[in-house]
Write a protein that holds these residues in place. Sequence first.
Motif, short mmCIF file in Angstrom:
data_model
loop_
_atom_site.label_atom_id
_atom_site.label_comp_id
_atom_site.label_asym_id
_atom_site.label_seq_id
_atom_site.Cartn_x
_atom_site.Cartn_y
_atom_site.Cartn_z
N ASP A 133 -3.29 -0.86 -26.83
CA ASP A 133 -3.16 -1.23 -25.42
C ASP A 133 -2.51 -0.10 -24.62
O ASP A 133 -2.90 0.17 -23.48
CB ASP A 133 -2.34 -2.51 -25.29
N LEU A 134 -1.53 0.55 -25.22
CA LEU A 134 -0.86 1.66 -24.54
C LEU A 134 -1.82 2.82 -24.32
O LEU A 134 -1.83 3.45 -23.26
CB LEU A 134 0.36 2.12 -25.35
N ILE A 135 -2.63 3.12 -25.33
CA ILE A 135 -3.60 4.22 -25.22
C ILE A 135 -4.59 3.95 -24.09
O ILE A 135 -4.87 4.83 -23.26
CB ILE A 135 -4.34 4.39 -26.56
N VAL A 178 -12.17 -1.38 -29.75
CA VAL A 178 -11.26 -2.48 -29.41
C VAL A 178 -12.05 -3.54 -28.65
O VAL A 178 -12.53 -3.31 -27.55
CB VAL A 178 -10.10 -1.97 -28.53
N MET A 179 -12.20 -4.71 -29.26
CA MET A 179 -12.97 -5.79 -28.64
C MET A 179 -12.10 -6.51 -27.61
O MET A 179 -11.01 -6.99 -27.93
CB MET A 179 -13.44 -6.77 -29.72
N LYS A 180 -12.58 -6.58 -26.38
CA LYS A 180 -11.80 -7.20 -25.30
C LYS A 180 -12.30 -8.61 -24.97
O LYS A 180 -11.50 -9.50 -24.68
CB LYS A 180 -11.87 -6.32 -24.05
N LYS A 181 -13.61 -8.81 -24.93
CA LYS A 181 -14.17 -10.12 -24.60
C LYS A 181 -15.37 -10.41 -25.49
O LYS A 181 -16.10 -9.50 -25.90
CB LYS A 181 -14.64 -10.17 -23.14
N GLY A 182 -15.60 -11.70 -25.75
CA GLY A 182 -16.81 -12.13 -26.41
C GLY A 182 -16.84 -11.92 -27.91
O GLY A 182 -15.82 -11.64 -28.55
N HIS A 183 -18.06 -12.06 -28.45
CA HIS A 183 -18.28 -11.93 -29.89
C HIS A 183 -19.47 -11.01 -30.11
O HIS A 183 -20.45 -11.04 -29.37
CB HIS A 183 -18.58 -13.30 -30.52
N ALA A 184 -19.39 -10.18 -31.15
CA ALA A 184 -20.47 -9.24 -31.43
C ALA A 184 -20.53 -8.97 -32.92
O ALA A 184 -19.59 -9.28 -33.67
CB ALA A 184 -20.25 -7.93 -30.67
#
Length: 294
Positions: free
Chosen positions: A144-146, A49-55
């Motif tokens: 998000d719940l997990i 799960v990507m939270k911030k930025g780019h990869a």
Amino acid sequence: MNYPKELKEYPLPEQTIYPFRLFFNDFPEAKAEQNIMYMHWHEHLEIIVMKKGHAIFHVDSQPYEVAAGEILFVPSGGLHVAYALQNEAVSFVSIVFHSSMYKDWNQDPQHKQFVAPYLENQYQFPVMPFKEVPACASSLALMDLIIEEFQESRPAYQLVIKNQLHLLLLLLSRTFRPQQTSGRTHERHSMNRERFKPLLEYLELHYDDKITVEQAAKSVSLNPYHFCKTFKKLTGRTFIDYVNVCRVAEAEKLLLNTDLTVTEIAGRVGCDNPNYFTKLFKQYKGLTPSALRK
């Protein structure tokens, strides 16, 4: 990162009942092309799960550009590695779980029909299912719940996570049921993956060896040209670049955790010339070994 040094990951003994882990990976000042997930594989399924930025994540020879809010599914046994795309903060959560968590559900005919084939690798979800079918994005709230349940560790949170993961797989199986793991493309990727795993494991553990492209190619029964082409697809880097990443990563650990001199560390990671080692380290880390230690 919280991943172990070994290329293959193993489940921890205390996780036999609920064999899952969440890894929180944060890089507040990531640099473009920085390695943010080392090459590895495991017998677990993984959801990133990507939270911030780019990869850019390379999963079994295929590159996937990911931005904040997007998700990847890594199949069991899949080789994967990741690099930052820009100079920015990068953050992502890896949810890793083993199919044995649902062995007590095998008597349920609905589970056996819809979910079990994915857990047993008979079928595979697309690596980026929500990008292929945007309508599936309604399931993202489950992720998000997990994550929240794991962080809060409320009573019976393990059971909540187990059920939420199962629900996610079930909902996705309604859409992607026809996508079996057959076909020449999948077989070719699987063959290359298995062929290269011993070599990649060797490089991770013997970063001080001076192995040439020709020697590496011979170890996987390919000529140098096809070896270089296939290696780049699998890892996202050239062979020389990948070896250097392994050496610099080990050097960083030695600089931070030992009292060895820079010259001694250079020798331990296979660089006989300390000046070349300093130049190489700065190229990949953005500062000299001495500056890092300070």
